[in-house]
Scaffold this motif. Structure first.
Motif, PDB file in Angstrom:
ATOM      1  N   GLN A   1      50.751  40.828  41.254  1.00 61.64           N
ATOM      2  CA  GLN A   1      50.858  42.199  41.156  1.00 61.64           C
ATOM      3  C   GLN A   1      51.284  42.798  39.885  1.00 61.64           C
ATOM      4  O   GLN A   1      50.901  43.827  39.471  1.00 61.64           O
ATOM      5  CB  GLN A   1      51.302  42.843  42.474  1.00 61.64           C
ATOM      6  CG  GLN A   1      51.164  44.505  42.481  1.00 61.64           C
ATOM      7  CD  GLN A   1      49.769  44.926  42.539  1.00 61.64           C
ATOM      8  OE1 GLN A   1      49.067  44.265  43.512  1.00 61.64           O
ATOM      9  NE2 GLN A   1      49.188  45.905  41.786  1.00 61.64           N
TER      10      GLN A   1
ATOM     11  N   TYR B   1      42.226  38.016  31.663  1.00 56.98           N
ATOM     12  CA  TYR B   1      41.659  37.283  32.903  1.00 56.98           C
ATOM     13  C   TYR B   1      41.528  38.122  34.247  1.00 56.98           C
ATOM     14  O   TYR B   1      42.576  39.200  34.022  1.00 56.98           O
ATOM     15  CB  TYR B   1      42.187  35.833  32.925  1.00 56.98           C
ATOM     16  CG  TYR B   1      41.789  35.036  31.772  1.00 56.98           C
ATOM     17  CD1 TYR B   1      40.520  34.835  31.130  1.00 56.98           C
ATOM     18  CD2 TYR B   1      42.975  34.678  30.885  1.00 56.98           C
ATOM     19  CE1 TYR B   1      40.422  34.087  29.844  1.00 56.98           C
ATOM     20  CE2 TYR B   1      42.949  33.863  30.027  1.00 56.98           C
ATOM     21  CZ  TYR B   1      41.664  33.595  29.269  1.00 56.98           C
ATOM     22  OH  TYR B   1      41.362  32.909  28.098  1.00 56.98           O
ATOM     23  N   LEU B   2      40.743  37.732  34.967  1.00 57.35           N
ATOM     24  CA  LEU B   2      40.849  38.527  36.261  1.00 57.35           C
ATOM     25  C   LEU B   2      40.847  37.502  37.357  1.00 57.35           C
ATOM     26  O   LEU B   2      39.983  36.390  37.369  1.00 57.35           O
ATOM     27  CB  LEU B   2      39.265  39.018  36.183  1.00 57.35           C
ATOM     28  CG  LEU B   2      39.312  39.920  37.624  1.00 57.35           C
ATOM     29  CD1 LEU B   2      40.134  41.109  37.861  1.00 57.35           C
ATOM     30  CD2 LEU B   2      37.792  40.282  37.746  1.00 57.35           C
ATOM     31  N   ASP B   3      41.729  37.791  38.337  1.00 57.27           N
ATOM     32  CA  ASP B   3      41.784  37.001  39.619  1.00 57.27           C
ATOM     33  C   ASP B   3      40.848  37.527  40.407  1.00 57.27           C
ATOM     34  O   ASP B   3      40.909  38.541  40.850  1.00 57.27           O
ATOM     35  CB  ASP B   3      43.304  37.007  40.162  1.00 57.27           C
ATOM     36  CG  ASP B   3      43.328  36.437  41.538  1.00 57.27           C
ATOM     37  OD1 ASP B   3      42.502  36.031  41.990  1.00 57.27           O
ATOM     38  OD2 ASP B   3      44.404  36.174  42.047  1.00 57.27           O
ATOM     39  N   GLN B   4      39.561  36.760  40.486  1.00 53.97           N
ATOM     40  CA  GLN B   4      38.497  37.598  41.298  1.00 53.97           C
ATOM     41  C   GLN B   4      38.617  37.598  42.690  1.00 53.97           C
ATOM     42  O   GLN B   4      38.077  38.416  43.484  1.00 53.97           O
ATOM     43  CB  GLN B   4      37.283  36.659  41.234  1.00 53.97           C
ATOM     44  CG  GLN B   4      36.786  36.694  39.509  1.00 53.97           C
ATOM     45  CD  GLN B   4      35.313  36.044  39.452  1.00 53.97           C
ATOM     46  OE1 GLN B   4      35.058  34.863  40.051  1.00 53.97           O
ATOM     47  NE2 GLN B   4      34.799  36.297  38.114  1.00 53.97           N
ATOM     48  N   GLU B   5      39.486  36.840  43.318  1.00 51.01           N
ATOM     49  CA  GLU B   5      39.911  36.642  44.829  1.00 51.01           C
ATOM     50  C   GLU B   5      40.652  38.003  45.164  1.00 51.01           C
ATOM     51  O   GLU B   5      40.373  38.811  46.036  1.00 51.01           O
ATOM     52  CB  GLU B   5      40.667  35.442  45.135  1.00 51.01           C
ATOM     53  CG  GLU B   5      39.964  34.236  45.391  1.00 51.01           C
ATOM     54  CD  GLU B   5      40.672  32.867  46.032  1.00 51.01           C
ATOM     55  OE1 GLU B   5      41.590  33.378  46.436  1.00 51.01           O
ATOM     56  OE2 GLU B   5      40.355  31.792  45.959  1.00 51.01           O
ATOM     57  N   ARG B   6      41.698  38.486  44.318  1.00 45.32           N
ATOM     58  CA  ARG B   6      42.567  39.521  44.577  1.00 45.32           C
ATOM     59  C   ARG B   6      42.007  40.675  43.575  1.00 45.32           C
ATOM     60  O   ARG B   6      42.633  41.980  43.816  1.00 45.32           O
ATOM     61  CB  ARG B   6      44.015  39.086  44.410  1.00 45.32           C
ATOM     62  CG  ARG B   6      44.395  38.155  45.321  1.00 45.32           C
ATOM     63  CD  ARG B   6      45.822  37.865  45.115  1.00 45.32           C
ATOM     64  NE  ARG B   6      46.582  39.117  45.660  1.00 45.32           N
ATOM     65  CZ  ARG B   6      48.163  39.277  45.434  1.00 45.32           C
ATOM     66  NH1 ARG B   6      48.801  38.206  44.782  1.00 45.32           N
ATOM     67  NH2 ARG B   6      48.573  40.491  45.652  1.00 45.32           N
ATOM     68  N   ASN B   7      40.991  40.430  42.834  1.00 43.93           N
ATOM     69  CA  ASN B   7      40.678  41.544  41.888  1.00 43.93           C
ATOM     70  C   ASN B   7      41.970  42.046  41.203  1.00 43.93           C
ATOM     71  O   ASN B   7      42.156  43.292  40.822  1.00 43.93           O
ATOM     72  CB  ASN B   7      40.096  42.529  42.575  1.00 43.93           C
ATOM     73  CG  ASN B   7      38.940  43.607  41.697  1.00 43.93           C
ATOM     74  OD1 ASN B   7      38.680  43.284  40.608  1.00 43.93           O
ATOM     75  ND2 ASN B   7      38.903  45.067  42.006  1.00 43.93           N
ATOM     76  N   LEU B   8      42.721  41.197  40.664  1.00 39.04           N
ATOM     77  CA  LEU B   8      43.969  41.408  39.768  1.00 39.04           C
ATOM     78  C   LEU B   8      43.721  40.913  38.412  1.00 39.04           C
ATOM     79  O   LEU B   8      43.512  39.770  38.259  1.00 39.04           O
ATOM     80  CB  LEU B   8      44.976  41.123  40.506  1.00 39.04           C
ATOM     81  CG  LEU B   8      45.546  41.672  41.866  1.00 39.04           C
ATOM     82  CD1 LEU B   8      46.750  40.889  42.519  1.00 39.04           C
ATOM     83  CD2 LEU B   8      45.511  43.119  41.784  1.00 39.04           C
ATOM     84  N   ASP B   9      44.217  41.768  37.408  1.00 43.52           N
ATOM     85  CA  ASP B   9      44.042  41.301  36.182  1.00 43.52           C
ATOM     86  C   ASP B   9      45.310  40.270  35.820  1.00 43.52           C
ATOM     87  O   ASP B   9      46.351  40.555  36.379  1.00 43.52           O
ATOM     88  CB  ASP B   9      44.536  42.475  34.862  1.00 43.52           C
ATOM     89  CG  ASP B   9      43.143  43.427  34.798  1.00 43.52           C
ATOM     90  OD1 ASP B   9      42.068  43.028  35.138  1.00 43.52           O
ATOM     91  OD2 ASP B   9      43.575  44.750  34.951  1.00 43.52           O
TER      92      ASP B   9
ATOM     93  N   HIS C   1      49.170  42.515  37.085  1.00 42.63           N
ATOM     94  CA  HIS C   1      47.998  43.734  37.082  1.00 42.63           C
ATOM     95  C   HIS C   1      48.763  45.005  36.590  1.00 42.63           C
ATOM     96  O   HIS C   1      47.751  45.601  35.869  1.00 42.63           O
ATOM     97  CB  HIS C   1      47.454  43.713  38.601  1.00 42.63           C
ATOM     98  CG  HIS C   1      46.275  44.697  38.643  1.00 42.63           C
ATOM     99  ND1 HIS C   1      45.192  44.371  38.289  1.00 42.63           N
ATOM    100  CD2 HIS C   1      46.484  45.822  39.298  1.00 42.63           C
ATOM    101  CE1 HIS C   1      44.465  45.391  38.542  1.00 42.63           C
ATOM    102  NE2 HIS C   1      45.082  46.465  39.022  1.00 42.63           N
TER     103      HIS C   1
END
Length: 213
Positions: free
Chosen positions: A174, A109-117, A177
């Protein structure tokens, strides 16, 4: 259940088909303990890169949880459709791992706020996959150097390890990610570890048979 090698199951899923499977796994028709799509991907990956490839009949029921529950199928056709999609994910993973060089990519999945997997669910699935054959995986778990490949996956899936890391000031988002970015190299390396052990055993067995009189 259809064979995972049936011709119609060898085609790669489209984005629409992947969304269809993901939606069903999280629908009311699926048992509440069912895997989501990322956990399923990690689980299937463990089946394909470990000490031995277990037949689908061995692990398929766990997709719906560990309580033996079954989905509420609308029809036999729907059951065959969803089971077929799962086996196509399995076959696509096989193709990725067999490619030269391997083209494995974790489904996360993707954390869209931080653009982190977000890879925690994938790691849950992978470690559940290893638990189906603890004796088989033991040599790697006991090998300090090889265990470094699995340790980040284990830590990501273990709530106690996550709490300790967070208390120590680690940015878990992090960490996840970075782990997702490393998996395309880590997973084929885990597979190579087991392939080399298998080849070494086969070579030793062949030499042994030649020395008998």
């Amino acid at each position: 259940m259809p064979s995972p090698k049936d011709n119609e199951l060898l085609t790669t899923l489209t984005e629409a088909e992947l969304d269809e499977l993901a939606t069903f796994l999280e629908s009311d028709a699926a048992p509440i303990q069912s895997m989501d799509i990322s956990m399923l991907h990690g689980f299937l990956t463990a089946q394909l890169v470990g000490p031995e490839e277990l037949p689908p009949d061995t692990w398929f029921g766990l997709v719906w949880g560990e309580r033996g529950e079954k989905p509420e199928w609308e029809s036999r056709a729907q059951q065959e459709r969803i089971e077929g999609l799962i086996l196509r994910v399995y076959n696509h993973l096989t193709d990725e791992l067999n490619a030269e060089p391997p083209s494995f990519t974790p489904l996360v999945y993707l954390d869209q706020e931080r653009n982190l997997d977000i890879v925690q669910q994938w790691c849950y699935g992978f470690m559940l996959g290893t638990s189906l054959n603890p004796r088989g995986w033991k040599p790697m778990m006991d090998d300090e150097e090889a265990m470094q490949l699995i340790s980040p996956i284990l830590d990501c899936s273990d709530e106690e390890a996550r709490e300790q890391a967070e208390a120590a000031g680690e940015d878990l988002a992090q960490f996840e990610h970075d782990l997702a970015a490393a998996l395309p190299e880590v997973i084929p390396t885990i597979r190579e570890y087991w392939q080399e052990r298998t080849e070494a055993r086969a070579s030793h067995s062949t030499r042994g048979s030649r020395t008998r009189h």
